[in-house]
Structure formats: C-alpha cells, structure tokens
Design a protein around this motif. Sequence first.
Motif, PDB file in Angstrom:
ATOM      1  N   GLU A  24      40.809  44.443  47.792  1.00  0.00           N
ATOM      2  CA  GLU A  24      41.770  45.180  46.968  1.00  0.00           C
ATOM      3  C   GLU A  24      43.176  44.909  47.489  1.00  0.00           C
ATOM      4  O   GLU A  24      43.411  44.940  48.694  1.00  0.00           O
ATOM      5  CB  GLU A  24      41.466  46.677  47.055  1.00  0.00           C
ATOM      6  N   ARG A  25      44.090  44.628  46.571  1.00  0.00           N
ATOM      7  CA  ARG A  25      45.480  44.441  46.968  1.00  0.00           C
ATOM      8  C   ARG A  25      46.374  45.302  46.085  1.00  0.00           C
ATOM      9  O   ARG A  25      46.008  45.630  44.949  1.00  0.00           O
ATOM     10  CB  ARG A  25      45.897  42.978  46.895  1.00  0.00           C
ATOM     11  N   LYS A  26      47.513  45.685  46.616  1.00  0.00           N
ATOM     12  CA  LYS A  26      48.476  46.487  45.872  1.00  0.00           C
ATOM     13  C   LYS A  26      49.760  45.683  45.733  1.00  0.00           C
ATOM     14  O   LYS A  26      50.185  45.020  46.678  1.00  0.00           O
ATOM     15  CB  LYS A  26      48.779  47.792  46.598  1.00  0.00           C
ATOM     16  N   GLN A  28      53.710  45.587  43.289  1.00  0.00           N
ATOM     17  CA  GLN A  28      54.603  46.275  42.366  1.00  0.00           C
ATOM     18  C   GLN A  28      54.829  45.398  41.143  1.00  0.00           C
ATOM     19  O   GLN A  28      55.126  44.208  41.267  1.00  0.00           O
ATOM     20  CB  GLN A  28      55.933  46.569  43.059  1.00  0.00           C
ATOM     21  N   HIS A  29      54.677  46.011  39.963  1.00  0.00           N
ATOM     22  CA  HIS A  29      54.904  45.289  38.718  1.00  0.00           C
ATOM     23  C   HIS A  29      56.379  44.895  38.654  1.00  0.00           C
ATOM     24  O   HIS A  29      57.261  45.722  38.927  1.00  0.00           O
ATOM     25  CB  HIS A  29      54.533  46.164  37.519  1.00  0.00           C
ATOM     26  N   ILE A  35      53.261  50.701  41.057  1.00  0.00           N
ATOM     27  CA  ILE A  35      52.327  50.131  42.015  1.00  0.00           C
ATOM     28  C   ILE A  35      50.966  49.960  41.329  1.00  0.00           C
ATOM     29  O   ILE A  35      50.419  50.902  40.775  1.00  0.00           O
ATOM     30  CB  ILE A  35      52.175  51.028  43.260  1.00  0.00           C
ATOM     31  N   ILE A  36      50.436  48.742  41.381  1.00  0.00           N
ATOM     32  CA  ILE A  36      49.188  48.409  40.709  1.00  0.00           C
ATOM     33  C   ILE A  36      48.166  47.956  41.743  1.00  0.00           C
ATOM     34  O   ILE A  36      48.499  47.216  42.668  1.00  0.00           O
ATOM     35  CB  ILE A  36      49.413  47.279  39.686  1.00  0.00           C
ATOM     36  N   LYS A  37      46.913  48.418  41.569  1.00  0.00           N
ATOM     37  CA  LYS A  37      45.820  47.964  42.421  1.00  0.00           C
ATOM     38  C   LYS A  37      45.060  46.876  41.684  1.00  0.00           C
ATOM     39  O   LYS A  37      44.699  47.048  40.525  1.00  0.00           O
ATOM     40  CB  LYS A  37      44.842  49.100  42.716  1.00  0.00           C
ATOM     41  N   ALA A  38      44.813  45.778  42.366  1.00  0.00           N
ATOM     42  CA  ALA A  38      44.011  44.694  41.801  1.00  0.00           C
ATOM     43  C   ALA A  38      42.841  44.433  42.731  1.00  0.00           C
ATOM     44  O   ALA A  38      42.997  44.432  43.952  1.00  0.00           O
ATOM     45  CB  ALA A  38      44.848  43.442  41.631  1.00  0.00           C
ATOM     46  N   LYS A  39      41.642  44.248  42.159  1.00  0.00           N
ATOM     47  CA  LYS A  39      40.442  43.990  42.946  1.00  0.00           C
ATOM     48  C   LYS A  39      39.874  42.636  42.567  1.00  0.00           C
ATOM     49  O   LYS A  39      39.943  42.228  41.409  1.00  0.00           O
ATOM     50  CB  LYS A  39      39.380  45.056  42.681  1.00  0.00           C
ATOM     51  N   LYS A  40      39.313  41.949  43.551  1.00  0.00           N
ATOM     52  CA  LYS A  40      38.682  40.665  43.296  1.00  0.00           C
ATOM     53  C   LYS A  40      37.449  40.540  44.182  1.00  0.00           C
ATOM     54  O   LYS A  40      37.464  40.955  45.331  1.00  0.00           O
ATOM     55  CB  LYS A  40      39.650  39.528  43.591  1.00  0.00           C
TER      56      LYS A  40
END
Length: 78
Positions: A24-26, A28-29, A35-40
């Motif tokens: 998971e990384r955070k 900023q748009h 603040i957006i969380k993205a998971k891979k």
Amino acid sequence: MPKKILNGIVVSDKPNKTITVIVERKFQHPKLKKIIKAKKKYSVHDEKNQFKNGDKVSIRESKPFSKTKKFEVIGEYK
C-alpha cells in the motif's frame, strides 16, 4: 540501477515457494490535493516457504523467476 525495496503484508501463501504480497502506498493527488491510498499485489519468491498469511515482509526486485514473479523476499519487516 538500484533495486526496488518494498514493504507489505502477505495475503496468500498457497502456491509452493510463492507468496502474494499486497503493498500500500499513499500519495497526494496533483490537482485535488487529497491523500489517496493505492494498493498493488505482487507475486514474490519465497524459497523456504517460511512466511504465512498476515506476516509483514520486505521484498526486493530481482531477476524474473517466472512470468509474474519478479520479486524475492528479503526478510521480515518490523
């Protein structure tokens, strides 16, 4: 070129010598400043089958082990 090192949590350990790690990384748009969380998910080579679901691990980019496995486990992440 330095190899990527990522930290994540094991979500699957069913295949032999393979674990699935979610990272998971955070960030900023750029325009909205939210603040957006993205998971891979990454398929990771685990030579000794020592990590189980829920373990926190560090993974490192390496030579391809298969079509989808391009990371290997360094060790446990605290």
